[in-house]
Scaffold this motif. Structure first.
Motif, mmCIF file in Angstrom:
data_model
loop_
_atom_site.group_PDB
_atom_site.id
_atom_site.type_symbol
_atom_site.label_atom_id
_atom_site.label_comp_id
_atom_site.label_asym_id
_atom_site.label_seq_id
_atom_site.Cartn_x
_atom_site.Cartn_y
_atom_site.Cartn_z
ATOM 1 N N CYS A 90 4.140 -63.493 43.989
ATOM 2 C CA CYS A 90 3.088 -62.989 44.870
ATOM 3 C C CYS A 90 2.797 -63.954 46.017
ATOM 4 O O CYS A 90 2.426 -63.534 47.115
ATOM 5 N N CYS A 91 2.990 -65.235 45.763
ATOM 6 C CA CYS A 91 2.699 -66.258 46.773
ATOM 7 C C CYS A 91 3.861 -66.471 47.742
ATOM 8 O O CYS A 91 3.790 -67.378 48.579
ATOM 9 N N THR A 92 4.901 -65.646 47.661
ATOM 10 C CA THR A 92 6.151 -65.943 48.354
ATOM 11 C C THR A 92 6.743 -64.687 48.966
ATOM 12 O O THR A 92 7.171 -63.778 48.245
ATOM 13 N N LEU A 93 6.777 -64.618 50.287
ATOM 14 C CA LEU A 93 7.439 -63.519 50.994
ATOM 15 C C LEU A 93 8.747 -64.020 51.566
ATOM 16 O O LEU A 93 8.770 -65.019 52.305
ATOM 17 N N GLU A 94 9.863 -63.352 51.267
ATOM 18 C CA GLU A 94 11.142 -63.767 51.819
ATOM 19 C C GLU A 94 11.314 -63.246 53.237
ATOM 20 O O GLU A 94 11.053 -62.066 53.509
ATOM 21 N N LEU A 95 11.740 -64.150 54.126
ATOM 22 C CA LEU A 95 11.975 -63.811 55.531
ATOM 23 C C LEU A 95 13.475 -63.687 55.745
ATOM 24 O O LEU A 95 14.165 -64.690 55.883
ATOM 25 N N ARG A 96 13.975 -62.480 55.767
ATOM 26 C CA ARG A 96 15.417 -62.234 55.907
ATOM 27 C C ARG A 96 15.728 -61.915 57.361
ATOM 28 O O ARG A 96 15.318 -60.888 57.883
ATOM 29 N N GLY A 97 16.459 -62.808 57.996
ATOM 30 C CA GLY A 97 16.858 -62.560 59.372
ATOM 31 C C GLY A 97 15.819 -62.910 60.413
ATOM 32 O O GLY A 97 15.960 -62.539 61.578
ATOM 33 N N ALA A 98 14.762 -63.621 60.016
ATOM 34 C CA ALA A 98 13.748 -64.039 60.987
ATOM 35 C C ALA A 98 14.263 -65.203 61.824
ATOM 36 O O ALA A 98 15.139 -65.951 61.417
ATOM 37 N N ARG A 99 13.689 -65.364 63.014
ATOM 38 C CA ARG A 99 14.077 -66.454 63.879
ATOM 39 C C ARG A 99 13.688 -67.794 63.264
ATOM 40 O O ARG A 99 12.545 -67.961 62.826
ATOM 41 N N ASP A 142 -7.347 -63.247 49.434
ATOM 42 C CA ASP A 142 -6.051 -62.965 48.819
ATOM 43 C C ASP A 142 -4.870 -63.165 49.762
ATOM 44 O O ASP A 142 -3.741 -62.771 49.431
ATOM 45 N N MET A 143 -5.081 -63.790 50.911
ATOM 46 C CA MET A 143 -3.956 -64.038 51.822
ATOM 47 C C MET A 143 -2.875 -64.904 51.195
ATOM 48 O O MET A 143 -1.721 -64.863 51.620
ATOM 49 N N VAL A 144 -3.246 -65.682 50.188
ATOM 50 C CA VAL A 144 -2.262 -66.521 49.501
ATOM 51 C C VAL A 144 -1.119 -65.682 48.929
ATOM 52 O O VAL A 144 0.012 -66.158 48.813
ATOM 53 N N TYR A 145 -1.397 -64.413 48.627
ATOM 54 C CA TYR A 145 -0.372 -63.539 48.057
ATOM 55 C C TYR A 145 0.433 -62.893 49.187
ATOM 56 O O TYR A 145 0.349 -61.683 49.444
ATOM 57 N N THR A 146 1.219 -63.715 49.852
ATOM 58 C CA THR A 146 1.928 -63.275 51.057
ATOM 59 C C THR A 146 2.966 -62.193 50.779
ATOM 60 O O THR A 146 3.329 -61.438 51.696
ATOM 61 N N ALA A 147 3.456 -62.094 49.550
ATOM 62 C CA ALA A 147 4.464 -61.075 49.246
ATOM 63 C C ALA A 147 3.949 -59.671 49.530
ATOM 64 O O ALA A 147 4.743 -58.762 49.807
ATOM 65 N N ASN A 148 2.638 -59.489 49.462
ATOM 66 C CA ASN A 148 2.067 -58.154 49.668
ATOM 67 C C ASN A 148 1.948 -57.772 51.136
ATOM 68 O O ASN A 148 1.534 -56.656 51.451
ATOM 69 N N SER A 149 2.323 -58.661 52.047
ATOM 70 C CA SER A 149 2.083 -58.431 53.476
ATOM 71 C C SER A 149 3.128 -57.573 54.145
ATOM 72 O O SER A 149 2.928 -57.104 55.267
ATOM 73 N N GLY A 150 4.277 -57.352 53.507
ATOM 74 C CA GLY A 150 5.311 -56.541 54.124
ATOM 75 C C GLY A 150 6.646 -56.724 53.450
ATOM 76 O O GLY A 150 6.758 -57.382 52.400
ATOM 77 N N LEU A 151 7.669 -56.147 54.057
ATOM 78 C CA LEU A 151 9.052 -56.302 53.615
ATOM 79 C C LEU A 151 9.880 -56.636 54.839
ATOM 80 O O LEU A 151 9.808 -55.931 55.858
ATOM 81 N N VAL A 152 10.652 -57.731 54.764
ATOM 82 C CA VAL A 152 11.440 -58.211 55.901
ATOM 83 C C VAL A 152 12.921 -58.181 55.525
ATOM 84 O O VAL A 152 13.340 -58.846 54.578
ATOM 85 N N ILE A 153 13.707 -57.405 56.290
ATOM 86 C CA ILE A 153 15.149 -57.310 56.073
ATOM 87 C C ILE A 153 15.842 -57.276 57.433
ATOM 88 O O ILE A 153 15.484 -56.456 58.293
ATOM 89 N N ASP A 154 16.808 -58.169 57.625
ATOM 90 C CA ASP A 154 17.608 -58.199 58.856
ATOM 91 C C ASP A 154 16.751 -58.243 60.110
ATOM 92 O O ASP A 154 17.022 -57.554 61.101
ATOM 93 N N GLY A 155 15.696 -59.045 60.068
ATOM 94 C CA GLY A 155 14.868 -59.231 61.250
ATOM 95 C C GLY A 155 13.872 -58.131 61.522
ATOM 96 O O GLY A 155 13.180 -58.159 62.539
ATOM 97 N N VAL A 156 13.770 -57.137 60.639
ATOM 98 C CA VAL A 156 12.792 -56.055 60.775
ATOM 99 C C VAL A 156 11.701 -56.259 59.725
ATOM 100 O O VAL A 156 12.002 -56.445 58.538
#
Length: 283
Positions: A273-282, A71-85
């Motif tokens: 589910c397949c898409t995690l947004e990276l907010r503020g990542a390098r 289920d790694m394809v469902y990257t949205a479940n891996s965390g929450l990213v806001i302002d580099g955190v």
């Protein structure tokens, strides 16, 4: 509002190729071991989703798939990213706990400040940023006590929403953020679409009060995962389905972009589910 008035905002996403995708266990109502899965078809559909994002001008990062972690394809479940955190997830089901460490290591390697969670929550599956507010689902996977931790980590208001239909076991299966951040000049543009039937009475009342102009989508029979969609403020990438949601989007000036990920529906996930947004990542 016409589609010309909607403003697309460029996004950065994290995805994972479903090279090892299969259904070998059942942890949500969409999963049935008796139904055969086609990994190569899942990869082709995933690639079409990836290419759609790139074609729309978004940046896509990749994490390597790991054998055995179907289920790694469902990257949205891996965390929450806001302002580099990056607040990592803590899965409620044992079958997915092996994903936690690889994702946290990826976050750290890509310049994010990683926070290891204490309470159980399943990332953007149940945590959705809308402007300066985090909508937080609970009831099936994420625990209510995780919401205080989320608020503390990000310093944002967290609104708890109880899910009551096991088919919509994650918030992102029943709610789509259409305008996720403020527009130019700080003008608030946040708007959502959601399935009222997926929430308890209090949750429905909270959503009506906070988002009076939201798109309210009637429940489908049989259930679908078209609400598990991604919007960049103008384009809404979603699974094709012949109901009123696409028409409602067009009426509001959004541009629906259908992408077939039906093979991945067999694992209980869709476009979002397949898409995690990276907010503020390098970069």
């Amino acid at each position: 509002m016409s589609s010309q008035d909607r403003i697309q905002q460029r996004r950065r996403y994290l995805m994972c190729r479903p090279d090892h995708f299969t259904v070998s266990y059942e942890i949500n109502p969409w999963m049935h071991r008796a139904h055969p899965t086609d990994t190569s078809r899942a990869v082709r559909q995933w690639q079409a989703l990836h290419d759609t994002y790139v074609g729309l001008g978004h940046q896509v990062e990749l994490i390597d798939p790991i054998p055995g972690l179907h289920d790694m394809v469902y990257t949205a479940n891996s965390g929450l990213v806001i302002d580099g955190v990056a607040l990592g997830s803590r899965f409620s089901v044992s079958q997915r706990r092996g994903e936690e460490r690889p994702f946290r290591e990826w976050f750290a390697a890509h310049g994010l400040d990683v926070v290891e969670p204490v309470a159980t929550q399943e990332g953007e599956g149940d945590l959705m940023l809308v402007g300066e507010t985090i909508l937080a689902g609970y009831g099936f996977r994420s625990q209510l006590n995780s919401h205080a931790e989320v608020a503390r980590v990000f310093g944002l208001e967290v609104v708890s929403l109880r899910l009551v239909d096991p088919v919509y076991y994650h918030l992102d299966t029943a709610l789509c953020v259409l305008d996720p951040v403020q527009g130019p000049g700080g003008v608030e543009r946040a708007n959502i679409a959601y399935l009222p039937s997926a929430f308890d009475e209090r949750g429905r009342a909270d959503l009506v009060e906070r988002f009076p102009d939201a798109i309210r989508v009637p429940a489908s029979v049989p259930a679908t995962l078209e609400m598990n969609a991604i919007s960049d403020g103008r384009n809404v990438v979603l699974s094709p389905h012949p109901n009123s949601f696409v028409a409602q989007l067009r009426e509001r000036g959004y541009h629906p972009v259908p992408v077939d990920v039906s093979e991945l529906h067999l694992g209980g996930g869709g476009v979002k589910c397949c898409t995690l947004e990276l907010r503020g990542a390098r970069p």
